[in-house]
Design a protein around this motif. Structure first.
Motif, PDB file in Angstrom:
ATOM      1  N   PHE A  71       0.974  -1.118  -0.134  1.00 27.37           N
ATOM      2  CA  PHE A  71       0.163  -0.030  -0.032  1.00 27.37           C
ATOM      3  C   PHE A  71       0.884   1.129  -0.088  1.00 27.37           C
ATOM      4  N   PHE A  72       1.739   1.224   0.635  1.00 25.17           N
ATOM      5  CA  PHE A  72       2.851   2.422   0.867  1.00 25.17           C
ATOM      6  C   PHE A  72       3.462   2.491  -0.754  1.00 25.17           C
ATOM      7  N   ALA A  73       3.831   1.623  -1.242  1.00 29.44           N
ATOM      8  CA  ALA A  73       4.240   1.895  -2.864  1.00 29.44           C
ATOM      9  C   ALA A  73       3.161   2.299  -3.556  1.00 29.44           C
ATOM     10  N   TRP A  74       1.950   1.924  -3.318  1.00 29.49           N
ATOM     11  CA  TRP A  74       0.850   2.460  -4.323  1.00 29.49           C
ATOM     12  C   TRP A  74       0.637   3.899  -3.987  1.00 29.49           C
ATOM     13  N   LEU A  75       0.697   4.208  -2.787  1.00 32.07           N
ATOM     14  CA  LEU A  75       0.539   5.573  -2.453  1.00 32.07           C
ATOM     15  C   LEU A  75       1.746   6.483  -3.065  1.00 32.07           C
ATOM     16  N   GLU A  76       2.938   5.882  -3.202  1.00 37.98           N
ATOM     17  CA  GLU A  76       4.087   6.738  -3.866  1.00 37.98           C
ATOM     18  C   GLU A  76       3.603   6.755  -5.282  1.00 37.98           C
ATOM     19  N   THR A  77       2.993   5.854  -5.953  1.00 36.11           N
ATOM     20  CA  THR A  77       2.698   5.911  -7.186  1.00 36.11           C
ATOM     21  C   THR A  77       1.490   6.742  -7.487  1.00 36.11           C
ATOM     22  N   HIS A  78       0.603   7.173  -6.530  1.00 38.82           N
ATOM     23  CA  HIS A  78      -0.705   7.763  -6.731  1.00 38.82           C
ATOM     24  C   HIS A  78      -0.629   9.101  -5.828  1.00 38.82           C
ATOM     25  N   ALA A  79       0.513   9.445  -5.504  1.00 37.21           N
ATOM     26  CA  ALA A  79       0.559  10.575  -4.594  1.00 37.21           C
ATOM     27  C   ALA A  79       0.099  12.023  -5.055  1.00 37.21           C
ATOM     28  N   ASP A  80       0.307  12.186  -6.588  1.00 34.93           N
ATOM     29  CA  ASP A  80      -0.138  13.383  -7.135  1.00 34.93           C
ATOM     30  C   ASP A  80      -1.596  13.275  -7.227  1.00 34.93           C
ATOM     31  N   ALA A  81      -2.124  12.185  -7.530  1.00 33.81           N
ATOM     32  CA  ALA A  81      -3.697  11.973  -7.919  1.00 33.81           C
ATOM     33  C   ALA A  81      -4.209  12.092  -6.746  1.00 33.81           C
ATOM     34  N   LEU A  82      -3.611  11.580  -5.526  1.00 31.20           N
ATOM     35  CA  LEU A  82      -4.339  11.627  -4.167  1.00 31.20           C
ATOM     36  C   LEU A  82      -4.250  13.003  -3.662  1.00 31.20           C
ATOM     37  N   ALA A  83      -3.403  13.750  -4.012  1.00 36.04           N
ATOM     38  CA  ALA A  83      -2.989  15.246  -3.424  1.00 36.04           C
ATOM     39  C   ALA A  83      -4.104  16.236  -4.235  1.00 36.04           C
ATOM     40  N   ALA A  84      -4.538  15.574  -5.465  1.00 37.99           N
ATOM     41  CA  ALA A  84      -5.351  16.473  -6.382  1.00 37.99           C
ATOM     42  C   ALA A  84      -6.722  16.086  -6.039  1.00 37.99           C
ATOM     43  N   ARG A  85      -7.094  15.139  -5.115  1.00 35.62           N
ATOM     44  CA  ARG A  85      -8.407  14.978  -4.767  1.00 35.62           C
ATOM     45  C   ARG A  85      -9.095  13.841  -6.029  1.00 35.62           C
ATOM     46  N   ASP A  86      -8.442  13.200  -6.896  1.00 38.51           N
ATOM     47  CA  ASP A  86      -9.154  12.415  -7.851  1.00 38.51           C
ATOM     48  C   ASP A  86      -9.971  11.500  -7.058  1.00 38.51           C
ATOM     49  N   PRO A  87     -11.374  11.517  -7.404  1.00 39.77           N
ATOM     50  CA  PRO A  87     -12.192  10.771  -6.505  1.00 39.77           C
ATOM     51  C   PRO A  87     -12.246   9.189  -6.522  1.00 39.77           C
ATOM     52  N   THR A  88     -11.401   8.449  -7.591  1.00 40.58           N
ATOM     53  CA  THR A  88     -11.372   7.241  -7.623  1.00 40.58           C
ATOM     54  C   THR A  88     -10.299   6.841  -6.924  1.00 40.58           C
ATOM     55  N   ILE A  89      -9.283   7.311  -6.944  1.00 42.67           N
ATOM     56  CA  ILE A  89      -8.071   7.057  -6.122  1.00 42.67           C
ATOM     57  C   ILE A  89      -8.507   7.386  -4.849  1.00 42.67           C
ATOM     58  N   LEU A  90      -9.084   8.598  -4.409  1.00 42.39           N
ATOM     59  CA  LEU A  90      -9.458   8.817  -2.982  1.00 42.39           C
ATOM     60  C   LEU A  90     -10.282   7.640  -2.423  1.00 42.39           C
ATOM     61  N   ILE A  91     -11.131   7.116  -3.020  1.00 42.58           N
ATOM     62  CA  ILE A  91     -12.180   6.216  -2.503  1.00 42.58           C
ATOM     63  C   ILE A  91     -11.274   4.672  -2.219  1.00 42.58           C
ATOM     64  N   GLU A  92     -10.603   4.555  -3.094  1.00 37.10           N
ATOM     65  CA  GLU A  92      -9.709   3.375  -2.902  1.00 37.10           C
ATOM     66  C   GLU A  92      -8.676   3.687  -1.622  1.00 37.10           C
ATOM     67  N   ALA A  93      -8.164   4.703  -1.635  1.00 36.16           N
ATOM     68  CA  ALA A  93      -7.035   4.846  -0.487  1.00 36.16           C
ATOM     69  C   ALA A  93      -8.058   4.900   0.597  1.00 36.16           C
ATOM     70  N   ILE A  94      -9.167   5.560   0.815  1.00 36.97           N
ATOM     71  CA  ILE A  94      -9.914   5.528   2.040  1.00 36.97           C
ATOM     72  C   ILE A  94     -10.207   4.020   2.333  1.00 36.97           C
ATOM     73  N   ALA A  95     -10.676   3.195   1.466  1.00 38.15           N
ATOM     74  CA  ALA A  95     -11.081   1.992   1.808  1.00 38.15           C
ATOM     75  C   ALA A  95     -10.089   0.937   2.155  1.00 38.15           C
ATOM     76  N   ARG A  96      -8.913   1.150   1.484  1.00 38.48           N
ATOM     77  CA  ARG A  96      -7.704   0.377   1.710  1.00 38.48           C
ATOM     78  C   ARG A  96      -7.157   0.818   3.385  1.00 38.48           C
ATOM     79  N   LYS A  97      -7.140   1.954   3.816  1.00 38.99           N
ATOM     80  CA  LYS A  97      -6.878   2.328   4.852  1.00 38.99           C
ATOM     81  C   LYS A  97      -7.847   1.659   6.068  1.00 38.99           C
TER      82      LYS A  97
END
Length: 355
Positions: free
Chosen positions: A194-220
Motif C-alpha cells: 500500500f505504501f508503494a501504491w501511495l508513492e505511485t498515486h501521490a499526485d492524484a491523491l493530492a489532487a483529490r482524484d475521486p477514484t483514487i481517493l475512495i480506494e485509498a480510504i477503503a484500503r486504510k
C-alpha cells in the motif's frame, strides 16, 4: 461505493465509503433502533450538511446540539452539554447519537453516547478525511485535558460509519492534507505494498482524484478494521496504529491544540519515530527518506517547530497512554510496513531526535 466490514462478535458494523451517502438515508436510517436522535455537529459543518442529514429523520423525535469548531472544544464541559441535550430530548436506552463532523465531533459525541445511560447507539458521519480514515472507525472516543490529548475516554463502537466523500469538496486544503497523513500511517505500519501504491498515486491523491481517493480510504479502513477486530481495546497490536502519535500528541498539547492539526502532528511524529528507529539501529535511513518524501509530496510538514523545548515535549510524552510505570513505550519501526512497540526508550535518545 466501497463497504468495509468491522467484525466484532455481535457488534459488527459497516463503513460505507462513496458519494451521496448522506442523502441515501434508507441505508443508515435502518441502523437507528429507537425514536430519539440527537445530532451533534459544529458551527462550521452544520450549516452545510445538517439539513440534508435531518431529512432522513422524519417521523423521529430529534434535536441537534452544536459545538464551536476546533480541537480546543473537545472538553468535558461540552460532553456535559451534550448529555443535557439528551436529557431535554427525553432520550431513552434505545436512543441514537449521530456525530456529524470531524474527529473532534466524533470523539466527543461518541463519548457522550457511551456515558448516557451507560451506553447508547451512535452513528459516525465523518466530514473530514482524517475522521473518515481514522477516528470514526474503531470505537475510540474521548476528550482532551490540559495535561494531554484524549486522556479521558471510552471504547464505544458505532452502529455504522457513513463516509460521504462528497463532503470533502468543502474541506479546506490544509484539513484534507492532514487526513492524508493518517492514510500514509496505515501503510507505514503494516502494508508496504500500500505504501508503494501511495508513492505511485501521490499526485492524484493530492489532487483529490475521486477514484483514487475512495480506494485509498477503503484500503486504510480495511487495514484498521482488521486490527480492531483482533485487538479492540488496544492490549497489543492496536497500539501500533499510534505510530507517530506520542510525538504528535506532545506537539499538539504544547501548542494548546491550536498550532498544528492532528494529522500534521502525526506526519511530523512519524518522521521523528523513523529517525529514532534509525538512531537505535532498527531501520535504515532510506526508509526514513521515503517516508519524508511521500509526506512532503502530499503537502505535509515533516519537522517540528523550534518554539517548544525538547525537554518540554519529552515531559508531555511521558503522559502518553501507552507508557507503563514511568517508562517510555514508543511505536517505532524496522522499515516501511514493519512497526513494533519498543519499551524502555532512553530519554537521551528521544531528546537527541527532538533536538
Amino acid at each position: 461505493m466501497e463497504t468495509v466490514h468491522v467484525a466484532l462478535a455481535g457488534r459488527d458494523y459497516s463503513v460505507w465509503i462513496g458519494p451521496g451517502l448522506i442523502a441515501d438515508n434508507a441505508r443508515w436510517r435502518a441502523r437507528i433502533r429507537g425514536r430519539h436522535v440527537l445530532v451533534v455537529s459544529n458551527t462550521t459543518v452544520a450549516p452545510l450538511y445538517l439539513a440534508a442529514l435531518t431529512k432522513g429523520l422524519e417521523g423521529l423525535t430529534w434535536s441537534s446540539y452544536l459545538i464551536d469548531d476546533g480541537e480546543t472544544h473537545k472538553t468535558f464541559a461540552n460532553v456535559g452539554r451534550v448529555l443535557e441535550a439528551l436529557g431535554e430530548l427525553g432520550a431513552t436506552r434505545d436512543a441514537c447519537v449521530i456525530a456529524l463532523g470531524g474527529g473532534v465531533v466524533g470523539d466527543l459525541a461518541g463519548f457522550a453516547a457511551a456515558c448516557w445511560m451507560r451506553g447508547i447507539d451512535f452513528i459516525q458521519v465523518p466530514t473530514t478525511l482524517l475522521a473518515m480514515v481514522d477516528s470514526s472507525v474503531g470505537g475510540k472516543t474521548g476528550v482532551n485535558l490540559p495535561a494531554g490529548k484524549n486522556l479521558a475516554g471510552a471504547f464505544h463502537q458505532p452502529r455504522a460509519v457513513v463516509a460521504d466523500v462528497d463532503v470533502l469538496a468543502t474541506l479546506p486544503q490544509r484539513e484534507y492534507r492532514a487526513g492524508l497523513a493518517e492514510i500514509v500511517k496505515g501503510a507505514a505500519i503494516g502494508d508496504p505494498a500500500f505504501f508503494a501504491w501511495l508513492e505511485t498515486h501521490a499526485d492524484a491523491l493530492a489532487a483529490r482524484d475521486p477514484t483514487i481517493l475512495i480506494e485509498a480510504i477503503a484500503r486504510k479502513c480495511r487495514y484498521k478494521a482488521g486490527v480492531v477486530a483482533r485487538d479492540e481495546t488496544e492490549q497489543g497490536e492496536r497500539a501500533l496504529l499510534n505510530l507517530g502519535h506520542t510525538f504528535g500528541h506532545a506537539l499538539e498539547t504544547a501548542g494548546n491544540y491550536s498550532e498544528i492539526l492532528h494529522g500534521e502532528g502525526v506526519a511530523i511524529g512519524m518522521v521523528l519515530a523513523a529517525r529514532l528507529s534509525e538512531k537505535l539501529g532498527m531501520a535504515a535511513a532510506d526508509d526514513t527518506q521515503r517516508l519524508t518524501r511521500l509526506l512532503e509530496r502530499l503537502g505535509l510538514p515533516t519537522t517540528p517547530s523550534r518554539e517548544h523545548a525538547a525537554s518540554r515535549l519529552l515531559d508531555l510524552m511521558r503522559l502518553d497512554k501507552k507508557n507503563t510505570a514511568g517508562t517510555l513505550r514508543l511505536i517505532l519501526w524496522r522499515g516501511i510496513g514493519h512497526a513494533e512497540i519498543v519499551s524502555g526508550v532512553r530519554d537521551a535518545d528521544v531528546l537527541a531526535v527532538l533536538d
